[in-house]
Motif scaffolding. Structure first.
Motif, PDB file in Angstrom:
ATOM      1  N   GLU A 303       0.834  -1.205   0.000  1.00 17.11           N
ATOM      2  CA  GLU A 303       0.000   0.000   0.000  1.00 17.11           C
ATOM      3  C   GLU A 303       0.866   1.252   0.000  1.00 17.11           C
ATOM      4  OE1 GLU A 303      -3.906   1.188   2.514  1.00 17.11           O
ATOM      5  OE2 GLU A 303      -2.070   1.046   3.706  1.00 17.11           O
ATOM      6  N   ASP A 304       1.925   1.255   0.842  1.00 18.58           N
ATOM      7  CA  ASP A 304       2.850   2.391   0.877  1.00 18.58           C
ATOM      8  C   ASP A 304       3.515   2.592  -0.481  1.00 18.58           C
ATOM      9  OD1 ASP A 304       2.545   3.067   3.627  1.00 18.58           O
ATOM     10  OD2 ASP A 304       3.894   1.446   4.200  1.00 18.58           O
ATOM     11  N   ARG A 305       3.969   1.497  -1.073  1.00 11.52           N
ATOM     12  CA  ARG A 305       4.679   1.591  -2.345  1.00 11.52           C
ATOM     13  C   ARG A 305       3.771   2.132  -3.449  1.00 11.52           C
ATOM     14  NH1 ARG A 305       9.587  -0.797  -2.484  1.00 11.52           N
ATOM     15  NH2 ARG A 305      10.168  -2.031  -0.666  1.00 11.52           N
ATOM     16  N   ARG A 306       2.543   1.660  -3.488  1.00  7.58           N
ATOM     17  CA  ARG A 306       1.602   2.168  -4.502  1.00  7.58           C
ATOM     18  C   ARG A 306       1.394   3.677  -4.313  1.00  7.58           C
ATOM     19  NH1 ARG A 306      -1.232  -2.603  -3.385  1.00  7.58           N
ATOM     20  NH2 ARG A 306      -2.656  -1.457  -2.001  1.00  7.58           N
ATOM     21  N   ALA A 307       1.286   4.098  -3.047  1.00  7.02           N
ATOM     22  CA  ALA A 307       1.021   5.509  -2.773  1.00  7.02           C
ATOM     23  C   ALA A 307       2.169   6.403  -3.223  1.00  7.02           C
ATOM     24  CB  ALA A 307       0.760   5.688  -1.266  1.00  7.02           C
ATOM     25  N   ILE A 308       3.410   6.008  -2.901  1.00  8.18           N
ATOM     26  CA  ILE A 308       4.548   6.858  -3.280  1.00  8.18           C
ATOM     27  C   ILE A 308       4.810   6.796  -4.771  1.00  8.18           C
ATOM     28  CG2 ILE A 308       6.315   5.106  -2.841  1.00  8.18           C
ATOM     29  CD1 ILE A 308       6.524   8.888  -2.095  1.00  8.18           C
ATOM     30  N   LEU A 309       4.565   5.660  -5.400  1.00  5.19           N
ATOM     31  CA  LEU A 309       4.756   5.560  -6.859  1.00  5.19           C
ATOM     32  C   LEU A 309       3.703   6.381  -7.591  1.00  5.19           C
ATOM     33  CD1 LEU A 309       5.654   1.775  -7.219  1.00  5.19           C
ATOM     34  CD2 LEU A 309       7.168   3.729  -7.650  1.00  5.19           C
ATOM     35  N   ASP A 310       2.472   6.398  -7.078  1.00  4.50           N
ATOM     36  CA  ASP A 310       1.434   7.238  -7.690  1.00  4.50           C
ATOM     37  C   ASP A 310       1.769   8.713  -7.531  1.00  4.50           C
ATOM     38  OD1 ASP A 310       0.005   5.046  -8.462  1.00  4.50           O
ATOM     39  OD2 ASP A 310      -1.408   5.110  -6.788  1.00  4.50           O
ATOM     40  N   LYS A 311       2.345   9.069  -6.377  1.00  5.87           N
ATOM     41  CA  LYS A 311       2.668  10.467  -6.108  1.00  5.87           C
ATOM     42  C   LYS A 311       3.861  10.924  -6.932  1.00  5.87           C
ATOM     43  CE  LYS A 311       0.980  12.781  -3.672  1.00  5.87           C
ATOM     44  NZ  LYS A 311      -0.041  13.850  -3.813  1.00  5.87           N
ATOM     45  N   CYS A 312       4.800  10.013  -7.167  1.00 10.87           N
ATOM     46  CA  CYS A 312       6.048  10.376  -7.850  1.00 10.87           C
ATOM     47  C   CYS A 312       6.141   9.753  -9.235  1.00 10.87           C
ATOM     48  CB  CYS A 312       7.257   9.949  -6.999  1.00 10.87           C
ATOM     49  SG  CYS A 312       7.293  10.712  -5.367  1.00 10.87           S
ATOM     50  N   LYS A 313       5.070   9.836  -9.999  1.00 11.49           N
ATOM     51  CA  LYS A 313       5.064   9.262 -11.347  1.00 11.49           C
ATOM     52  C   LYS A 313       6.097   9.956 -12.224  1.00 11.49           C
ATOM     53  CE  LYS A 313       0.196   7.906 -11.245  1.00 11.49           C
ATOM     54  NZ  LYS A 313      -1.147   8.136 -11.811  1.00 11.49           N
TER      55      LYS A 313
END
Length: 313
Positions: A303-313
């Motif tokens: 969940e954390d990884r998805r959130a930061i990857l979505d934020k830092c596309k």
């Protein structure tokens, strides 16, 4: 050349002159100071250590180490640096001591008491198991000896009855009887000794059980008291992040241990990067700070990884 053509060339000339002036002045001007765009990933955030109340058991170097762990956690997920320390950093990290940290110190002491009691309970448990094992072995040996004694006594009585039916004892029979009787009496004496030893072991086992039960009851009472005094949402409000016009401020109000501090700073750095709370108890960004199930190592959840990857596309 017509008037229209002249106007076209004039416009082109003006544009060229403006562009030339921009590049000349840009080379001469000083590079403006960069400020982190809090919540964005286009450039790394910068942070600096602000004030640390002396009542916190932590040094500035330890805070920097913990912050570096937090930075690495998020940076590794996107494979690029997301923050770095700077004396002119845009994000202040402050440690403000208040009632929450007093509560934490009390909680830590209470937890140490519970852990200490649990260690004593474990020791009593092992002592009980050791004595119970000795009792069980002794009991088995006693049962075998008692059964053998009974068999020898029954055999001797049957032999006596048979001799009486056949006319009584001869001199040789009397010698055999005395020998066998002595053997049975020795076995009976041994049974009595074994019984006394078995009773003593039983008493020790019962005492161990009583001590263990008392310790378990005391531990349960302490755990109930702990849950009553240190439960609630306030125990999860360990730190906050507030965005400002120049950057932001991370304010730490409580933490239980150095490992807990790593988690607190990783959580608040996530907010500084623009992340919201998660619902997975295994996430760094879980909504209940301190309630994460992140033992034995601090790591990002899916969940954390998805959130930061979505934020830092």
């Amino acid at each position: 050349m017509t008037l229209t053509d002249l106007l076209k060339y004039s416009v082109i000339l003006v544009i060229v002159l403006i562009a030339g002036w921009y590049f000349i002045t840009y080379e001469k001007a000083e590079r403006p100071e960069m400020h982190s765009d809090v919540g964005a990933c286009s450039e790394p955030l910068t942070y600096r250590i602000g004030s640390i109340d002396s009542r916190f058991d932590v040094t500035e170097a330890e805070v920097l180490d913990a912050m570096q762990i937090a930075v690495s956690l998020w940076s590794d997920a996107v494979d690029r640096p997301l923050a770095y320390h700077s004396e002119e950093g845009d994000i202040d990290i402050n440690f403000e001591y208040d009632e929450r940290q007093k509560l934490v110190m009390g909680e830590m002491q209470f937890r140490e008491q519970i852990e200490s009691s649990q260690i004593r309970a474990d020791q009593l448990q092992k002592e009980y198991e050791r004595k119970k094992e000795a009792f069980d072995k002794k009991s088995e040996e006693y049962e075998l000896l008692a059964r053998r004694t009974t068999q020898e006594l029954d055999s001797l009585n049957e032999w006596v009855r048979e001799k009486n039916r056949n006319g009584g004892f001869t001199t040789q029979d009397e010698q055999v009887f005395e020998r066998r009787r002595d053997e049975v009496e020795q076995l009976q004496d041994q049974v009595k000794r074994e019984r006394r030893e078995l009773d003593e072991l039983a008493r020790e086992v019962n005492q161990s059980v009583d001590r263990l039960n008392r310790m378990i009851d005391e531990n349960n009472q302490k755990i109930d008291q702990y849950n009553e005094e240190y439960s609630g949402e306030s125990r999860f409000t360990k730190a906050t992040f507030r965005k400002t016009s120049s950057g932001g401020t991370i304010t730490v109000n409580q933490f239980l241990s150095k490992r807990d501090l790593n988690l607190v700073l990783a959580h608040e750095l996530g907010h500084a990067l623009g992340l919201g709370h998660g619902e997975n108890p295994e996430s760094v960004m879980y909504r209940q700070m301190g309630g994460q199930d992140l033992f034995p190592i601090l790591q990002l959840s899916a969940e954390d990884r998805r959130a930061i990857l979505d934020k830092c596309k």
